[in-house]
Write a protein that holds these residues in place. Structure first.
Motif, PDB file in Angstrom:
ATOM      1  N   UNK A   2     -37.055  39.061 -22.812  1.00  0.00           N
ATOM      2  CA  UNK A   2     -36.946  37.610 -22.649  1.00  0.00           C
ATOM      3  C   UNK A   2     -38.274  37.047 -22.146  1.00  0.00           C
ATOM      4  N   UNK A   3     -38.540  35.769 -22.461  1.00  0.00           N
ATOM      5  CA  UNK A   3     -39.768  35.167 -21.944  1.00  0.00           C
ATOM      6  C   UNK A   3     -39.708  34.984 -20.423  1.00  0.00           C
ATOM      7  N   UNK A 136     -27.112  44.298 -16.745  1.00  0.00           N
ATOM      8  CA  UNK A 136     -27.081  42.862 -16.434  1.00  0.00           C
ATOM      9  C   UNK A 136     -27.945  42.090 -17.428  1.00  0.00           C
ATOM     10  N   UNK A 137     -29.097  42.640 -17.749  1.00  0.00           N
ATOM     11  CA  UNK A 137     -29.989  42.037 -18.746  1.00  0.00           C
ATOM     12  C   UNK A 137     -29.279  41.949 -20.095  1.00  0.00           C
ATOM     13  N   UNK A 138     -28.719  43.068 -20.552  1.00  0.00           N
ATOM     14  CA  UNK A 138     -28.118  43.119 -21.877  1.00  0.00           C
ATOM     15  C   UNK A 138     -26.922  42.180 -21.997  1.00  0.00           C
ATOM     16  N   UNK A 149     -37.888  48.349 -23.966  1.00  0.00           N
ATOM     17  CA  UNK A 149     -38.384  47.770 -22.711  1.00  0.00           C
ATOM     18  C   UNK A 149     -37.773  46.384 -22.487  1.00  0.00           C
ATOM     19  N   UNK A 150     -37.311  46.161 -21.268  1.00  0.00           N
ATOM     20  CA  UNK A 150     -36.746  44.863 -20.897  1.00  0.00           C
ATOM     21  C   UNK A 150     -37.696  44.027 -20.046  1.00  0.00           C
ATOM     22  N   UNK A 157     -39.551  37.314 -14.756  1.00  0.00           N
ATOM     23  CA  UNK A 157     -38.499  37.626 -15.717  1.00  0.00           C
ATOM     24  C   UNK A 157     -37.220  38.029 -14.969  1.00  0.00           C
ATOM     25  N   UNK A 158     -37.381  38.849 -13.941  1.00  0.00           N
ATOM     26  CA  UNK A 158     -36.235  39.265 -13.126  1.00  0.00           C
ATOM     27  C   UNK A 158     -35.551  38.024 -12.537  1.00  0.00           C
TER      28      UNK A 158
END
Length: 197
Positions: A2-3, A136-138, A149-150, A157-158
């Motif tokens: 994600x940006x 959580x990201x997914x 890579x996330x 980003x976090x």
């Protein structure tokens, strides 16, 4: 990935994905998710002889790329043997420093996953901290990244995703850590993938 400077529309979409995952959770998944950090806190107290902060710190230090079951096994073993083993040098160094009495907040990256994991285990009612792990990201991006890579080591980003979990929590009427834990349980059990934090 994600940006780091996500637009309002992107943030809205991430938040909506989180609330939809919450809505998909069964009553049993919601119960277990709401209790997840309480149970982890009880384990932290038990393995560290009553010192919740120390137990939570060691659990967090040994959590990266480990299933919860393996994470618990390593932490329990570390306290039993009085030295951490079975992980990367960095994780072991952090766990050993915490067991020797260093405040976990001095050892762990407090604004990223490991530090937030510590805070949520040490205080299951923490109203601000939220763990953004790969699951959580997914959930937020509605896509399973697998080994891709996330970019969650980047604070901006976090924080985008952490803020989206906080926004979802406000909409749901829960604290962010409980929203994260419920959606994590629902995601893990729905997608049948290994529960790695």
């Amino acid at each position: 990935m994600i940006p780091a400077k996500s637009t309002e529309e992107q943030r809205h979409n991430y938040t909506r994905a989180i609330t939809e995952k919450w809505d998909e959770a069964t009553p049993d998944q919601k119960r277990r998710g709401r209790d997840w950090y309480v149970t982890a806190h009880e384990l932290a107290v038990e393995i560290a002889g009553g010192d919740a902060k120390k137990g939570a710190g060691v659990l967090a230090a040994l959590s990266a790329n480990k299933s919860w079951a393996e994470n618990c096994r390593l932490a329990r073993k570390a306290f039993t043997e009085e030295i951490a083993s079975g992980h990367t040098r960095d994780a072991l160094t952090k766990a050993n420093r915490i067991m020797q009495g260093t405040d976990p907040a001095e050892v762990l990256p407090m604004h990223l996953k490991t530090g937030c994991f510590y805070l949520c285990i040490a205080d299951p009612e923490n109203a601000e901290s939220v763990v953004i792990d790969r699951h959580a990201h997914d959930i937020a991006v509605r896509q399973i990244y697998g080994q891709r890579e996330r970019g969650l080591g980047a604070l901006r980003r976090y924080n985008v995703l952490a803020d989206c979990y906080r926004a979802a929590a406000r909409q749901i009427g829960e604290i962010p850590s409980k929203v994260q834990a419920v959606t994590w349980v629902a995601h893990i059990e729905r997608s049948h993938i290994g529960a790695v934090a």
